[in-house]
Design a protein around this motif. Structure first.
Motif, PDB file in Angstrom:
ATOM      1  N   SER A   2       7.613  55.829 -22.024  1.00 35.05           N
ATOM      2  CA  SER A   2       7.125  57.122 -22.484  1.00 35.05           C
ATOM      3  C   SER A   2       5.599  57.123 -22.527  1.00 35.05           C
ATOM      4  O   SER A   2       4.961  56.093 -22.673  1.00 35.05           O
ATOM      5  N   ARG A   3       5.065  58.302 -22.419  1.00 33.11           N
ATOM      6  CA  ARG A   3       3.628  58.492 -22.422  1.00 33.11           C
ATOM      7  C   ARG A   3       3.123  58.654 -23.844  1.00 33.11           C
ATOM      8  O   ARG A   3       3.757  59.316 -24.657  1.00 33.11           O
ATOM      9  N   LEU A   4       1.968  58.074 -24.128  1.00 34.36           N
ATOM     10  CA  LEU A   4       1.384  58.209 -25.460  1.00 34.36           C
ATOM     11  C   LEU A   4       0.704  59.560 -25.599  1.00 34.36           C
ATOM     12  O   LEU A   4       0.091  60.056 -24.665  1.00 34.36           O
ATOM     13  N   THR A   5       0.821  60.130 -26.770  1.00 33.36           N
ATOM     14  CA  THR A   5       0.094  61.363 -27.062  1.00 33.36           C
ATOM     15  C   THR A   5      -1.359  60.991 -27.347  1.00 33.36           C
ATOM     16  O   THR A   5      -1.670  59.829 -27.639  1.00 33.36           O
ATOM     17  N   ILE A  10      -5.345  57.323 -30.034  1.00 31.68           N
ATOM     18  CA  ILE A  10      -6.429  57.121 -30.998  1.00 31.68           C
ATOM     19  C   ILE A  10      -6.017  56.083 -32.032  1.00 31.68           C
ATOM     20  O   ILE A  10      -6.792  55.175 -32.353  1.00 31.68           O
ATOM     21  N   ARG A  11      -4.792  56.216 -32.545  1.00 28.04           N
ATOM     22  CA  ARG A  11      -4.320  55.230 -33.536  1.00 28.04           C
ATOM     23  C   ARG A  11      -4.267  53.830 -32.940  1.00 28.04           C
ATOM     24  O   ARG A  11      -4.666  52.850 -33.572  1.00 28.04           O
ATOM     25  N   LEU A  12      -3.779  53.725 -31.710  1.00 28.73           N
ATOM     26  CA  LEU A  12      -3.695  52.422 -31.066  1.00 28.73           C
ATOM     27  C   LEU A  12      -5.086  51.851 -30.807  1.00 28.73           C
ATOM     28  O   LEU A  12      -5.329  50.657 -31.016  1.00 28.73           O
ATOM     29  N   ASN A  40     -10.827  52.111 -23.225  1.00 28.13           N
ATOM     30  CA  ASN A  40     -10.091  52.756 -22.136  1.00 28.13           C
ATOM     31  C   ASN A  40      -9.157  53.844 -22.663  1.00 28.13           C
ATOM     32  O   ASN A  40      -9.016  54.902 -22.054  1.00 28.13           O
ATOM     33  N   LEU A  41      -8.509  53.567 -23.780  1.00 31.88           N
ATOM     34  CA  LEU A  41      -7.624  54.574 -24.370  1.00 31.88           C
ATOM     35  C   LEU A  41      -8.401  55.820 -24.783  1.00 31.88           C
ATOM     36  O   LEU A  41      -7.966  56.952 -24.535  1.00 31.88           O
ATOM     37  N   LEU A  42      -9.563  55.620 -25.384  1.00 36.39           N
ATOM     38  CA  LEU A  42     -10.388  56.750 -25.811  1.00 36.39           C
ATOM     39  C   LEU A  42     -10.959  57.489 -24.596  1.00 36.39           C
ATOM     40  O   LEU A  42     -11.057  58.717 -24.597  1.00 36.39           O
ATOM     41  N   ALA A  43     -11.317  56.748 -23.539  1.00 40.38           N
ATOM     42  CA  ALA A  43     -11.820  57.378 -22.318  1.00 40.38           C
ATOM     43  C   ALA A  43     -10.729  58.222 -21.663  1.00 40.38           C
ATOM     44  O   ALA A  43     -11.002  59.304 -21.144  1.00 40.38           O
ATOM     45  N   LEU A  44      -9.503  57.742 -21.696  1.00 45.33           N
ATOM     46  CA  LEU A  44      -8.385  58.505 -21.139  1.00 45.33           C
ATOM     47  C   LEU A  44      -8.210  59.816 -21.899  1.00 45.33           C
ATOM     48  O   LEU A  44      -7.996  60.875 -21.302  1.00 45.33           O
TER      49      LEU A  44
END
Length: 150
Positions: A2-5, A10-12, A40-44
């Motif tokens: 599944s895709r992260l919201t 942000i939490r991760l 990378n998560l924040l950039a996404l």
């Protein structure tokens, strides 16, 4: 998978940053890896937000189109491509623009380039046909000639 919201990302990212700061027994490379993953998560998230804004804002797409339509092709391009190359290249840009795989931003940009290439073709006139340059071509010149198998 599944895709992260965006909120989950942000939490991760925060959890990864905390782990990088407080994790006992982690090497500096592991800490750097955790920080890179968080970034990378924040950039996404930022990339998705920009994409969603432009989809919801027609004026954003209009601005992209206008900027692309104002493209001033290099003077060298006039020496590299004939009228027929320019018209064919404009048609190709337009075809790419309406490919269903293109994002709205790229559709607007390619449609603008098609218009500006047609404008350049009109400026040089339908009889314009310079000899093939002996030296290296610009990338646009190379594409324009290659598309016509020259």
């Amino acid at each position: 998978m599944s895709r992260l919201t965006p909120e989950q990302r942000i939490r991760l990212a925060k959890a990864l940053e905390i782990r990088a700061e407080t994790g006992k027994g982690l090497t500096s490379e592991q800490r750097d890896g955790l920080r890179r993953s968080a970034n990378n998560l924040l950039a996404l998230n930022a990339m998705e937000e920009r994409r969603n804004q432009s989809k919801s804002l027609p004026e954003g797409l209009a601005r992209i189109f206008d900027q692309a339509a104002e493209q001033r092709w290099s003077e060298d391009l006039r020496k590299e491509l004939g009228y027929r190359h320019m018209i064919h290249l404009a048609d190709v840009f337009e075809g790419w623009a309406f490919d269903s795989r293109m994002t709205p931003e790229w559709t607007a940009k390619l449609a603008g380039w098609a218009g500006s290439m047609r404008t350049l073709a009109e400026e040089v006139g339908s009889t314009w046909d310079p000899p093939k340059p002996a030296g290296a071509l610009s990338i646009v010149g190379l594409i324009g000639r290659t598309l016509m198998h020259e």
